[in-house]
Design a protein around this motif. Structure first.
Motif: not given
Length: 617
Positions: A538-542, A544-549, A565-574, A579-584
């Motif tokens: 996984l990419a570093a950002d992914d 981090r996101a997976l740890g939060l999710l 809520e878990a990522l602390g971001c808006g709808e488009r960023a979430a 979808e990046s995690l789905i692709d991975a």
């Protein structure tokens, strides 16, 4: 063990047939199937029995060009008619057509549908042949073929969607006919197959295995001149239509006949091939995945499909499925079946040049070698495949019918230049991610096993008797393993050694999130190490996101609102993150079409546990 014949359908049940025109009978009497659009819906549901069929697939089958605004409502009417037609039989009050997020699913038994019965008999016949019981194999394969009454669904083939399903069914029937004919030839009873083979070759003149069986049957029947003429006709046809020569397998068969010896039986059933098979042994404990295996076999059996991607999270059994299919498809790839790992033992990616060099050694391709150099320099470990090497490989693929399994692909760039652009060869890729940048390919996604399949796998490892001592605890074990084949297998191997350990106690250990990964170790096989390999992909950002999710995912999945809520971001960023995690391959999503807000996303339990470990470290 040979599978026994299915019990006949109970009184009052409907028996459907797709291996010919679409028909239905009840108690020996034909049933009216309604108007054409209703029959198209029924045919589409029956061609995918016990599997959700998306609404858009049904819509395309009925209205391929311009569906009306009332299409969904009309489909509901046609599905209701199918429910009424199926009705219920004595002792069976279940709803036979159910609707879920994946679409409509028609629940039907083997004794009620000819294609299910055909598949069962064909599988039993092949199993008998692999054990060397050729007489039983020939009988069972012939019983399967007796269900084949002509081109499948020949009355509905002007619908593109139905025509595609019909062609897949016909390809399976042809493969079983080839199995049967080769078995009869090996038994010395070639004469029974000659006429049928001639008729099929006339309808499918470029199908090499059919033609080879016809040549062999004529030769064994003492009609050598006719057998040689079959080869000559085929050679001229290939040259005229495709600019190709017959495969080495056909050429070897022809040379054997010229020598006036008994012609060899064409390679079949994975027992051997002309070039041979550079495949690891088929997994002995392969369990479940019946629909996915059927899809892979059907895709690779089609002359138009060249690349299949088998994707899924770490431990989902991608390699096992690919190898199982490769062993079963030996007779369809006379120029060999070859397996290459696309990663090194430490999990790092091999270069395309390194992978191609191994393929060249296995397949006998003269791949131009680029002098070695430092990493990143021309010819170094990071160098791309040279154009001359790629051209040599593509030329070989275009002239041979081989099956290549490229296992554990890290990304598209690792394999893009290795995939066939033309010719009859096929490639199976296994990957944790979706490899979305590759096209055109067919994708088969693996998730968790069904409970019954996971229990069957556990029983193979610890013994069915021990499984029966505490079935409730056994179910807790496989669910705590996330029903992933790797984890269930490791747990089973551990229990097979720890014969004193009660299933309930082991289930309690696995149920403890802080201890589960420690318990899933058997010798040098560790589920944690496999999770770690997937984590590093996984990419570093992914990561981090997976740890939060991981927290909300562990509680039974998460919605888009939960991700925000878990990522602390808006709808488009979430949405982009999920979808990046789905692709991975780290997050799974519903198989049917739903809006992003309605979807429930999941992360395999053991990956969740590993992600939580890493977040806390």
């Amino acid at each position: 063990m040979i599978r026994p014949p299915a019990r006949p359908a109970p009184a009052g049940a409907v028996y459907f047939s797709l291996l010919g025109p679409l028909t239905a009978v009840r108690d020996g009497r034909p049933l009216p199937l309604g108007p054409r659009k209703q029959r198209l819906v029924l045919a589409t549901l029956l061609s995918r029995p016990n599997t959700p069929v998306p609404v858009d697939v049904l819509t395309d089958a009925v209205w391929p060009d311009d569906p009306p605004r009332t299409a969904r409502k009309n489909l509901q009417v046609y599905v209701s008619a199918a429910r009424a037609l199926l009705g219920s039989t004595e002792g069976d009050n279940r709803d036979r057509v159910v609707h879920g997020c994946g679409g409509y699913r028609l629940r039907i038994d083997e004794g009620e549908l000819d294609t299910l019965r055909f598949r069962s008999l064909a599988r039993a016949g092949r199993d008998a042949g692999e054990r060397g019981d050729l007489r039983t194999a020939a009988r069972l394969l012939r019983e399967a073929l007796d269900l084949w009454e002509g081109p499948p669904l020949n009355d509905l083939r002007d619908s593109t969607g139905v025509a595609e399903e019909a062609e897949r069914l016909e390809a399976r029937c042809l493969t079983v006919y080839e199995d049967w004919a080769e078995t009869e030839i090996e038994l010395g009873r070639a004469a029974v197959a000659v006429d049928g083979l001639r008729d099929l070759v006339e309808r499918h003149p470029l199908r090499e295995r059919l033609r080879a069986a016809w040549m062999n049957s004529l030769h064994q029947s003492g009609r050598q001149a006719e057998a040689l003429a079959v080869y000559d006709d085929y050679r001229l046809l290939l040259a005229r239509e495709l600019g190709l020569e017959p495969s080495p397998a056909m050429a070897a068969l022809y040379r054997a006949m010229l020598g006036r010896g008994r012609a060899p039986r064409p390679p079949a059933g994975g027992r051997d091939t002309v070039r041979g098979a550079a495949l690891p042994a088929a997994p002995r404990d392969f369990t479940g995945r019946r629909e996915e295996l059927r899809d892979v076999l059907a895709l690779l059996g089609s002359p138009d499909e060249r690349v299949v991607v088998v994707s899924g999270p770490a431990g989902s059994g991608k390699s096992a499925l690919a190898l199982r299919a490769a062993h079963l498809l030996g007779d369809g790839f006379p120029d060999g079946r070859f397996h290459v790992q696309v990663r090194r033992e430490d999990g790092t990616a091999r270069t395309p040049a390194d992978v191609l060099a191994e393929l060249g050694r296995l397949c006998g391709v003269r791949v131009p070698v680029v002098p070695a150099g430092p990493a990143g320099a021309e010819g170094g470990p990071d160098a791309a495949v040279s154009q001359d090497a790629e051209d040599a490989w593509q030329e070989w693929l275009s002239l041979h019918r081989a099956l290549i399994v490229l296992d554990d692909v890290p990304d598209e760039a690792s394999v893009r230049g290795l995939l066939p652009r033309s010719g009859p060869s096929s490639v199976v890729l296994t990957a944790r991610g979706q490899l979305a940048g590759l096209a055109p390919v067919h994708r088969v996604a693996l998730g968790a096993l069904a409970d019954g399949e996971a229990l069957e796998l556990l029983g193979k490892l610890i013994g069915p008797g021990r499984l029966r001592t505490d079935p409730a605890a056994a179910l807790r074990i496989v669910r705590a393993c996330g029903a992933l084949p790797l984890a269930v297998g490791v747990g089973g191997m551990r229990l097979a050694v720890l014969r004193h350990l009660p299933l309930a106690e082991y289930a309690d250990r696995l149920g403890d999130p802080s201890a589960a990964l420690d318990e899933l170790v058997a010798g040098d096989v560790s589920v944690r190490l496999r999770m770690a390999s997937g984590w590093q992909d996984l990419a570093a950002d992914d990561r981090r996101a997976l740890g939060l999710l991981a927290g909300p995912a562990q509680e039974g999945g998460f919605t888009l609102d939960g991700a925000m809520e878990a990522l602390g971001c808006g709808e488009r960023a979430a949405i982009r993150t999920v979808e990046s995690l789905i692709d991975a391959g780290a997050v799974t999503s519903p198989t049917g079409e739903v809006t992003a807000h309605a979807a429930l996303y999941e992360v395999p339990r053991l990956l969740c546990l590993y992600a939580r470990e890493r977040k806390g470290s």
